[in-house]
Design a protein around this motif. Structure first.
Motif, PDB file in Angstrom:
ATOM      1  N   SER A  90      -3.815   9.782  93.327  1.00 32.24           N
ATOM      2  CA  SER A  90      -4.097   9.979  94.844  1.00 32.24           C
ATOM      3  C   SER A  90      -4.266   8.746  95.737  1.00 32.24           C
ATOM      4  O   SER A  90      -4.036   8.864  96.858  1.00 32.24           O
ATOM      5  CB  SER A  90      -5.508  10.774  94.702  1.00 32.24           C
ATOM      6  N   THR A  91      -4.838   7.693  95.046  1.00 32.13           N
ATOM      7  CA  THR A  91      -4.941   6.582  95.774  1.00 32.13           C
ATOM      8  C   THR A  91      -3.648   6.048  96.346  1.00 32.13           C
ATOM      9  O   THR A  91      -3.435   5.435  97.541  1.00 32.13           O
ATOM     10  CB  THR A  91      -5.862   5.465  95.053  1.00 32.13           C
ATOM     11  N   PRO A 158       1.466  13.423  88.316  1.00 32.53           N
ATOM     12  CA  PRO A 158       0.859  12.344  87.294  1.00 32.53           C
ATOM     13  C   PRO A 158       1.577  11.861  86.002  1.00 32.53           C
ATOM     14  O   PRO A 158       1.772  10.861  85.488  1.00 32.53           O
ATOM     15  CB  PRO A 158      -0.579  12.834  86.905  1.00 32.53           C
ATOM     16  N   ARG A 159       2.171  13.039  85.433  1.00 35.55           N
ATOM     17  CA  ARG A 159       2.877  12.807  84.089  1.00 35.55           C
ATOM     18  C   ARG A 159       4.227  11.991  84.499  1.00 35.55           C
ATOM     19  O   ARG A 159       4.722  11.455  83.277  1.00 35.55           O
ATOM     20  CB  ARG A 159       3.227  14.118  83.654  1.00 35.55           C
ATOM     21  N   GLY A 189      -5.247   4.862  82.447  1.00 34.64           N
ATOM     22  CA  GLY A 189      -6.453   5.934  82.730  1.00 34.64           C
ATOM     23  C   GLY A 189      -6.504   6.331  84.050  1.00 34.64           C
ATOM     24  O   GLY A 189      -7.014   7.384  84.376  1.00 34.64           O
ATOM     25  N   LEU A 190      -6.149   5.658  85.054  1.00 33.48           N
ATOM     26  CA  LEU A 190      -6.013   5.852  86.635  1.00 33.48           C
ATOM     27  C   LEU A 190      -4.898   7.003  86.959  1.00 33.48           C
ATOM     28  O   LEU A 190      -5.053   7.695  87.801  1.00 33.48           O
ATOM     29  CB  LEU A 190      -5.960   4.742  87.480  1.00 33.48           C
ATOM     30  N   PHE A 191      -3.826   6.846  86.325  1.00 34.28           N
ATOM     31  CA  PHE A 191      -2.640   7.824  86.639  1.00 34.28           C
ATOM     32  C   PHE A 191      -2.327   8.729  85.525  1.00 34.28           C
ATOM     33  O   PHE A 191      -2.074  10.071  86.052  1.00 34.28           O
ATOM     34  CB  PHE A 191      -1.440   7.011  86.744  1.00 34.28           C
ATOM     35  N   TYR A 192      -2.623   8.726  84.276  1.00 36.71           N
ATOM     36  CA  TYR A 192      -2.502   9.855  83.470  1.00 36.71           C
ATOM     37  C   TYR A 192      -3.433   9.786  82.010  1.00 36.71           C
ATOM     38  O   TYR A 192      -3.146   9.373  81.033  1.00 36.71           O
ATOM     39  CB  TYR A 192      -0.679   9.884  82.917  1.00 36.71           C
ATOM     40  N   PRO A 193      -4.892  10.008  82.338  1.00 36.05           N
ATOM     41  CA  PRO A 193      -5.899  10.143  81.570  1.00 36.05           C
ATOM     42  C   PRO A 193      -5.743  10.552  80.078  1.00 36.05           C
ATOM     43  O   PRO A 193      -6.042   9.656  79.281  1.00 36.05           O
ATOM     44  CB  PRO A 193      -6.754  10.679  82.115  1.00 36.05           C
ATOM     45  N   PRO A 194      -4.705  11.397  80.020  1.00 35.85           N
ATOM     46  CA  PRO A 194      -4.760  11.880  78.323  1.00 35.85           C
ATOM     47  C   PRO A 194      -4.133  10.630  77.548  1.00 35.85           C
ATOM     48  O   PRO A 194      -4.651  10.662  76.424  1.00 35.85           O
ATOM     49  CB  PRO A 194      -3.789  12.960  78.515  1.00 35.85           C
ATOM     50  N   TYR A 195      -3.122   9.867  78.074  1.00 41.16           N
ATOM     51  CA  TYR A 195      -2.652   8.718  77.297  1.00 41.16           C
ATOM     52  C   TYR A 195      -3.491   7.416  77.173  1.00 41.16           C
ATOM     53  O   TYR A 195      -2.984   6.595  76.382  1.00 41.16           O
ATOM     54  CB  TYR A 195      -1.313   8.446  77.693  1.00 41.16           C
TER      55      TYR A 195
END
Length: 575
Positions: A90-91, A158-159, A189-195
């Motif tokens: 979002s940023t 994000p993905r 962590g900022l763009f795709y937290p699961p990974y």
């Protein structure tokens, strides 16, 4: 034959054997293909005025608030998607909007840059495992073909960022570059937290090693440094997600989800399937192996990799494979661990299949590139042993190399839909213009498919739309489902009081209907509504010959209409 010998030497030369210009040549060629594919995708993105990627309708529409703060006021759906958007994602859009780049424009041009970055790091990562520039070119080409034959990259959701950022993490980790590696971890962590959790698993696994037939702790202090600092960064980045007390939580439990039609085999978000093989291996969301794993089909060459290693004496270049290739095994193990953890905590860690889908794609791309290089080296070495000018061996080698070149480089030419980007074109510009001319705080009620496009193309709020029916968080979906149920009941009720009460309760300003929306055939054919009990009630009412109260307003309250839809003024309906 001199030709095959020179060709073999040119193609399989290692980084040490050739000048830097040789590596730059293959890298430039890789970036060129990445740019060409992106341009082909962008041609579709800019082919008409109203075009948007399918999934971007969920994740990008609310960001128009960055351009105009008055858009989507008190919008329940927009608030939800804003709340679940990763901070970095979002940023990025907010910064772009600040400097004058509209979110819808950014989402169309971002794939070009994400593709180029992914290509650069994929090329470099491959050279860390096999220092042959040709291998880096093949790997980056296969990766780009995959990215443009699935809609992940084009979605710029994000993905899409997992490709450049996670590959960068693997690249810097393989090179033991601490600060860039930590930076990549933070971006994950900022763009795709699961990974970020997959990255944590890799860092922990690197503390273990196989020595003298036994599993032992690593003696390399670098691994401990990377693990401790990396886990620290992951903790700091993931802490806000752990402490988040969103109004839209918690997630549905496994027991609750199994009772919901949305997660049934024929549901819109099908998850629980009766066939255990399908459920655990190939099903979307729950399966370990994505069905697009071998897209393009040239990825199947990766299955030959173990055989090539077994007969490594026939493939001299196999000796150049570096120990860093074990990073791929660590990636597989870490992803698999998260896959089972996600299954054990349905849906707290989101969909289990997401943890292995991208990891397996990275792995298959890299080992396919290495396998193809070994094959080229093997046939070239085999043919170059002859001393005659014309020999059947040389002809076989040339044909083999040519087939590989055609299959890898020209593969997209044989795919009719390449690139496959999933863009959706709005077919009703006058409708979008009509709503754009209305006040910014209006609310549109509709179960029509065209409602999916209104928030993006008209920048106006909808009560519900199929595109936003995401049933993972109870605080969101329980209210969303109630909205759908109330809307269906009001649209088909013969009781005018129920209709008026619905409009007043939700503050509906306009009602959009398909021209045949009040017929039994429409309800029976519109599969999305089957999972709502009020749809069955509405069908029963129509079968009994009851006429919806809304029918009388179609003529008297219409403020816009075309051959597909008609828009009614809600205040007129109430009166």
């Amino acid at each position: 034959m001199v030709l095959i010998a020179r060709l073999h030497k040119f193609l399989t030369a290692t980084v040490d054997e050739k000048s830097r210009s040789h590596t730059i040549f293959w890298l430039t060629l890789s970036l060129t293909f990445a740019a060409v594919y992106a341009v082909l995708g962008m041609q579709q993105a800019f082919s008409a005025e109203y075009v948007v990627q399918d999934d971007a309708r969920q994740h990008v529409f609310w960001m128009m608030r960055f351009v105009d703060r008055q858009l989507f006021p008190n919008d329940f759906i927009a608030n939800y998607y804003q709340s679940v958007a990763p901070a970095g994602y979002s940023t990025l859009y907010k910064i772009a909007a600040t400097i004058g780049i509209h979110p819808l424009l950014l989402h169309k041009i971002l794939p070009l840059f994400l593709g180029l970055i992914s290509t650069y790091f994929c090329f470099g990562l491959c050279l860390e495992m096999l220092p042959v520039p040709l291998t880096g070119f093949i790997a980056s080409l296969l990766l780009n073909q995959h990215m443009w034959m699935t809609d992940d990259l084009a979605s710029t959701t994000p993905r899409a960022f997992v490709y450049p950022i996670f590959i960068a993490f693997l690249y810097y980790l393989s090179r033991s570059s601490l600060l860039p590696c930590l930076g990549a971890i933070a971006l994950i962590g900022l763009f795709y937290p699961p990974y970020a959790l997959v990255a944590a698993g890799i860092l922990v696994l690197r503390l273990l090693g196989w020595e003298n037939g036994r599993l032992r702790l690593s003696g390399d202090r670098t691994n401990y440094l990377f693990c401790s600092t990396g886990l620290g960064v992951i903790f700091l980045v993931m802490l806000p997600y752990a402490l988040d007390k969103s109004e839209f939580g918690p997630t549905y439990t496994a027991a609750e989800a199994k009772q919901m039609a949305e997660f049934a085999p024929k549901g819109r978000n099908a998850f629980f399937r009766p066939n255990p093989v399908d459920f655990w291996l190939t099903a979307r969301g729950s399966g370990m192996f994505p069905k697009s794993l071998f897209t393009p089909v040239t990825h199947c060459v990766g299955l030959l990799f173990p055989l090539l290693l077994f007969w490594r004496s026939r493939f001299p270049l196999a000796k150049q494979i570096q120990s860093k290739i074990w990073l791929l095994l660590q990636l597989f193990l870490a992803s698999s661990a998260m896959f089972f953890a996600a299954h054990a905590t349905i849906f707290k860690l989101y969909q289990p299949g997401r943890y292995t889908a991208y990891s397996l794609r990275f792995i298959i791309v890299l080992i396919s590139a290495i396998a193809l290089t070994l094959i080229i080296d093997g046939v070239g070495h085999w043919a170059s042993q002859t001393v005659t000018k014309l020999d059947l061996k040389n002809l076989v080698a040339l044909i083999t190399i040519a087939i590989i070149a055609v299959a890898v480089v020209l593969y997209p030419c044989f795919v009719e839909t390449f690139p496959t980007v999933g863009y959706v074109e709005g077919k009703m510009p006058p409708l979008y213009n009509f709503f754009q001319q209305q006040p910014k705080d209006i609310l549109i009620a509709s179960i029509a498919a065209e409602a999916d496009n209104l928030p993006t193309f008209s920048q106006r709020s909808v009560l519900v739309a199929k595109e936003y029916a995401v049933p993972y968080q109870k605080g969101y979906y329980s209210k969303y489902r109630q909205r759908v149920r109330d809307l269906i009941r009001a649209q088909y009720t013969p009781d005018r009081a129920v209709l008026q009460n619905f409009i007043n309760s939700y503050g509906v300003d306009f009602w959009m209907l398909n021209r045949n929306a009040l017929t039994l055939e429409y309800l029976e054919d519109y599969g999305w509504l089957d999972q709502f009990d009020t749809a069955q009630e509405a069908m029963l009412s129509l079968k009994q010959g009851k006429i919806p109260a809304l029918a009388s307003a179609i003529t008297s309250c219409a403020v816009f209409q075309n051959e597909v839809v008609v828009v009614l003024d809600a205040s007129c309906i109430v009166k």
